[in-house]
Enzyme design. Structure first.
Site, short mmCIF file in Angstrom:
data_model
loop_
_atom_site.label_atom_id
_atom_site.label_comp_id
_atom_site.label_asym_id
_atom_site.label_seq_id
_atom_site.Cartn_x
_atom_site.Cartn_y
_atom_site.Cartn_z
N LYS A 138 0.78 -1.36 -0.10
CA LYS A 138 0.03 0.00 0.01
C LYS A 138 1.14 1.32 0.16
CE LYS A 138 -4.56 -1.19 2.06
NZ LYS A 138 -5.43 -1.11 2.96
N ASN A 160 -2.38 2.41 15.62
CA ASN A 160 -1.85 3.45 14.81
C ASN A 160 -1.00 3.03 13.66
OD1 ASN A 160 -0.13 3.14 17.67
ND2 ASN A 160 1.23 3.42 16.10
N GLY A 161 -1.70 1.92 13.11
CA GLY A 161 -1.04 1.53 11.83
C GLY A 161 -1.74 1.94 10.54
N LEU A 186 -13.06 -2.27 12.82
CA LEU A 186 -12.89 -2.41 11.47
C LEU A 186 -12.77 -3.89 11.05
CD1 LEU A 186 -12.47 0.71 11.29
CD2 LEU A 186 -10.24 0.27 10.49
P1 NAP Z 1 -1.30 -2.58 10.87
O1 NAP Z 1 -0.73 -1.73 10.00
O2 NAP Z 1 -0.50 -3.79 11.09
O3 NAP Z 1 -1.68 -2.03 12.23
C1 NAP Z 1 -2.03 -2.49 13.49
C2 NAP Z 1 -2.09 -1.65 14.66
O4 NAP Z 1 -2.65 -2.18 15.81
C3 NAP Z 1 -0.77 -1.22 15.01
O5 NAP Z 1 -0.87 0.24 15.61
C4 NAP Z 1 -0.26 -1.98 16.09
O6 NAP Z 1 0.56 -1.37 17.16
C5 NAP Z 1 -1.67 -2.18 16.83
N1 NAP Z 1 -1.66 -3.60 17.49
C6 NAP Z 1 -1.52 -4.77 16.91
N2 NAP Z 1 -1.47 -5.81 17.88
C7 NAP Z 1 -1.69 -5.11 19.13
C8 NAP Z 1 -2.03 -5.55 20.47
N3 NAP Z 1 -1.60 -6.71 20.66
N4 NAP Z 1 -1.99 -4.42 21.22
C9 NAP Z 1 -2.13 -3.22 21.11
N5 NAP Z 1 -1.96 -2.83 19.68
C10 NAP Z 1 -1.83 -3.72 18.86
O7 NAP Z 1 -2.61 -3.18 10.33
P2 NAP Z 1 -3.84 -2.47 9.65
O8 NAP Z 1 -3.82 -2.71 8.36
O9 NAP Z 1 -4.02 -1.11 10.27
O10 NAP Z 1 -5.10 -3.31 10.07
C11 NAP Z 1 -5.79 -3.46 11.39
C12 NAP Z 1 -7.05 -4.03 11.63
O11 NAP Z 1 -8.05 -3.57 10.69
C13 NAP Z 1 -6.85 -5.50 10.92
O12 NAP Z 1 -7.69 -6.43 11.69
C14 NAP Z 1 -7.63 -5.38 9.59
O13 NAP Z 1 -8.03 -6.64 9.21
C15 NAP Z 1 -8.49 -4.22 9.59
N6 NAP Z 1 -8.88 -3.58 8.33
C16 NAP Z 1 -10.24 -3.60 8.08
C17 NAP Z 1 -10.77 -2.95 6.81
C18 NAP Z 1 -12.22 -3.08 6.47
O14 NAP Z 1 -12.22 -2.81 5.18
N7 NAP Z 1 -13.07 -3.36 7.18
C19 NAP Z 1 -9.72 -2.29 5.97
C20 NAP Z 1 -8.36 -2.24 6.52
C21 NAP Z 1 -8.01 -2.91 7.64
P3 NAP Z 1 1.98 -1.18 16.84
O15 NAP Z 1 2.08 0.35 16.00
O16 NAP Z 1 2.72 -0.61 18.17
O17 NAP Z 1 2.62 -2.26 16.29
#
Ligand code: NAP
Length: 296
Positions: free
Chosen positions: A76, A138-139, A235
């Site tokens: 992305k 904050n991902g 999400l």
């Molecule tokens: P990402 O870039 O990996 O970000 C994940 C975030 O969650 C990071 O800030 C991470 O913290 C934090 N995190 C992960 N595990 C954690 C834990 N055990 N405790 C506290 N914080 C934690 O992932 P993403 O792409 O943003 O996706 C995140 C979620 O959104 C996924 O479940 C994905 O399936 C969903 N999503 C859904 C849609 C939709 O269309 N519905 C679209 C996009 C994403 P750190 O920064 O400290 O690593």
């Protein structure tokens, strides 16, 4: 049931999704269902592309006349320098999830913001300027949520993370954004205090995602601090609902899950590729629910 039968011919146009891995992507299911419903001579394919092959793959897409494609993890952000044009919303978010071909050039945009906003505005389409949003994580997905909440004009946007360096980087990454993003960052220990002010609470972490369905980013005790009429938005789309949303419903909050966001970001992409404004979004939702074995 939707009619999923498509006849691939010598004139069939190509769409698809790039990612690595991509085999679990739900996008082919929902896009092919709607393309078949519309009777269009298109097919949407999964393209597993390893990071080191991204540039050559995009060149190859040009050579074989791919019309457009979705972009998922891990491409992305990496795709940005390979595009001729990047729409302002994708520049603001710092990530591209949709690419289309215009005059033989690749144009990138981001439909996650529109996807995130659509179910929220369908639930509550009023003035957010006195409201407070608390975003967990904050991902990558949090970026679309921050951009969407900024567009809605929230009075306060709070982002909660587990790593202060990541949080600080996240905040400074908006410094040159064309959107006037103003966020407050916090570590998880501030959550109980913040929840009491949240009109909207958004989970963008993967906590509670299948198979860890018994997990939630917060305790029921903390969820109970949500003000009356608050909205909890997860999400995550598998399971449906997540434990986070079950807790929210238990304390009387309005719950929104991630399935509609997934559908709406896909529908927004199709509008661009097909140059048509009306997409049968319900067909996409039905195809996803059938694939996931969800009844509601
Ligand atoms: P990402 O870039 O990996 O970000 C994940 C975030 O969650 C990071 O800030 C991470 O913290 C934090 N995190 C992960 N595990 C954690 C834990 N055990 N405790 C506290 N914080 C934690 O992932 P993403 O792409 O943003 O996706 C995140 C979620 O959104 C996924 O479940 C994905 O399936 C969903 N999503 C859904 C849609 C939709 O269309 N519905 C679209 C996009 C994403 P750190 O920064 O400290 O690593």
């Amino acid at each position: 049931m939707t009619n999923n039968k498509q006849l691939i011919t010598g004139t069939t146009k190509l769409l698809g999704v790039i990612g690595y891995p991509v085999k679990h992507s739900l996008s082919p299911v929902m896009h092919n269902a709607v393309l078949a419903q519309l009777g269009l001579d298109y097919v949407y394919l999964p393209f597993p592309i390893e990071p080191q092959n991204l540039s050559i793959a995009i060149q190859g897409f040009g050579a074989i006349n791919v019309e457009g494609f979705s972009v998922t993890i891990p491409h992305k952000q990496a795709i940005l320098p390979l595009l001729s044009e990047i729409e302002p919303i994708a520049q603001a978010v710092g990530a591209v999830n949709t690419v289309s071909r215009k005059d033989n050039k690749w144009v990138g945009t981001n439909t996650d913001v529109e996807g995130f906003l659509a179910p929220l505005q369908a639930t509550y389409n009023q003035d957010w300027s006195q409201k407070v949003v608390v975003i967990l994580g904050n991902g990558g997905a949090a970026r679309a949520v921050v951009a969407g909440c900024t567009q809605l004009g929230f009075a306060e946007i709070h982002v909660v993370g587990r790593n202060i360096q990541n949080l600080q980087q996240f905040r400074s990454s908006w410094d040159n954004s064309p959107l006037a993003v103003d966020i407050h960052i916090h570590t998880w220990d501030s959550l109980p205090k913040l929840i009491a002010q949240a009109n909207l609470l958004v989970n963008t972490t993967p906590i509670g995602m299948h198979p860890n369905i018994g997990e939630s980013p917060l305790s029921l005790e903390d969820m109970a601090k949500l003000p009356p009429t608050a909205i909890a938005y997860d999400l995550i789309y598998i399971p449906k609902p997540t434990k986070f949303l079950q807790q929210a419903q238990h304390v009387g909050a309005i719950a929104i899950d991630g399935l509609e966001m997934l559908v709406q970001q896909g529908a927004a992409a199709l509008k661009i590729w097909l140059q048509q404004q009306t997409i049968p979004v319900d067909v996409m939702g039905q195809a996803l629910r059938a694939k996931l074995g969800i009844n509601s």
